[in-house]
Scaffold this motif. Sequence first.
Motif, PDB file in Angstrom:
ATOM      1  N   GLU A 214     -53.261 -72.288  47.144  1.00 13.36           N
ATOM      2  CA  GLU A 214     -52.122 -71.457  47.546  1.00 13.36           C
ATOM      3  C   GLU A 214     -50.778 -72.072  47.190  1.00 13.36           C
ATOM      4  O   GLU A 214     -49.745 -71.421  47.315  1.00 13.36           O
ATOM      5  N   ASP A 223     -53.604 -60.821  50.425  1.00 15.14           N
ATOM      6  CA  ASP A 223     -55.047 -60.987  50.294  1.00 15.14           C
ATOM      7  C   ASP A 223     -55.691 -59.697  49.792  1.00 15.14           C
ATOM      8  O   ASP A 223     -55.318 -58.589  50.183  1.00 15.14           O
ATOM      9  N   SER A 248     -59.793 -62.705  43.204  1.00 13.47           N
ATOM     10  CA  SER A 248     -59.890 -62.669  44.661  1.00 13.47           C
ATOM     11  C   SER A 248     -58.807 -63.556  45.264  1.00 13.47           C
ATOM     12  O   SER A 248     -58.655 -64.712  44.867  1.00 13.47           O
ATOM     13  N   GLY A 250     -57.436 -64.910  49.017  1.00 14.57           N
ATOM     14  CA  GLY A 250     -57.689 -64.945  50.456  1.00 14.57           C
ATOM     15  C   GLY A 250     -58.449 -66.180  50.880  1.00 14.57           C
ATOM     16  O   GLY A 250     -58.574 -67.151  50.128  1.00 14.57           O
ATOM     17  N   THR A 251     -58.979 -66.122  52.091  1.00 17.91           N
ATOM     18  CA  THR A 251     -59.659 -67.280  52.688  1.00 17.91           C
ATOM     19  C   THR A 251     -61.180 -67.184  52.610  1.00 17.91           C
ATOM     20  O   THR A 251     -61.872 -68.013  53.184  1.00 17.91           O
ATOM     21  N   ARG A 260     -56.541 -70.637  51.990  1.00 21.13           N
ATOM     22  CA  ARG A 260     -56.241 -69.498  51.118  1.00 21.13           C
ATOM     23  C   ARG A 260     -56.276 -69.956  49.659  1.00 21.13           C
ATOM     24  O   ARG A 260     -55.629 -70.936  49.294  1.00 21.13           O
ATOM     25  N   MET A 290     -59.461 -57.611  51.251  1.00 25.82           N
ATOM     26  CA  MET A 290     -60.416 -58.693  51.434  1.00 25.82           C
ATOM     27  C   MET A 290     -61.114 -58.479  52.779  1.00 25.82           C
ATOM     28  O   MET A 290     -60.451 -58.217  53.791  1.00 25.82           O
TER      29      MET A 290
END
Length: 330
Positions: A214, A223, A248, A250-251, A260, A290
């Motif tokens: 990130e 996300d 993709s 996000g987490t 992230r 997500m």
Amino acid sequence: MVMTVWRGLEEVPSRPRTVATIGNFDGVHRGHQKLARTCVDRAREREAIALAITFYPHPVQVHAPEKDLRLITTLEDRLDALAGYGIDATLVLEYNEKLYEQSPREFIENLVKTFDVMGIVVGEDVKFGKDNSGDIGTLTSLGEEFGFEVFALPDIESAEGKRWSSSWIRELLDEGDVREAARVLGRPHRIRGIVQHGAKRGREMGFPTANLDERSDGVIPADGVYAGWLIRRVEGQPAGVFMPAAISVGTNPQFDGEIRTVEAHVLGRSDLNLYGEEVAISFIERLRDMKSFESVDALLEQMDDDIRDAASILGVAVSGRVDPESVTAR
């Protein structure tokens, strides 16, 4: 023609004849592009070079570091974009105390000592000098004194009447609306980063990915899953290789991720080993939110759909996941 870049007044040769435009130019969006094109037009009329003067780091990063402002474009991409709109040379000034303590007069005096300034192109809301105390009236008066013209452009608005701005782009990216952000920018939004080792779940499932964290350069969109391009440098070449990708951001809630990341799967490719390389990722369209799924099989089915959707948007032909056994260690 390759654009010249001067990183400080001391690098500039003896008083080149110029028409200049001044700004942070973060994003080099369509408003900035109008300034650049006007600067180029006025320079050509006067047989002068079209000069952009920009600052690094961004003033907000110096005066308000707690805001953790992330630039829309890296300095490298900013320079590339300015060159693309016809600017002949860019002067990058380090934004430090010596610079921001200069009065408006001192700032202009330093420019006219360094350049034979024929004109300066700015937005009519321009602010410059210590505490932003200089405005268009100040600049016009200094132009009359030092013998250059001032070309003040009104706020440049979209067809909907909204001002093109870096803040608007950030709002759109925070919403994940990369298509609309591209319209404001005049080109797709891009981030840069070094490919890192990840959890390798993608490889194990047949979707090997290039992973960026990130803290990559550029504003990371909201996300979600996106269609876009991974751009890889080609040694000795000015252009990179554009490879279609499903991205993709996000987490990774399916596996209870906490960090992230940005993960780009190059469609149909299992032979890439990008560890340690700097790559760029260009976002074209958001595919979906997500989310986590009831099972890994359901996730895999959705990822197959994501790849097909991304391929359709990007105009390429590709099948679904690759054979995990064929994937180069990543």
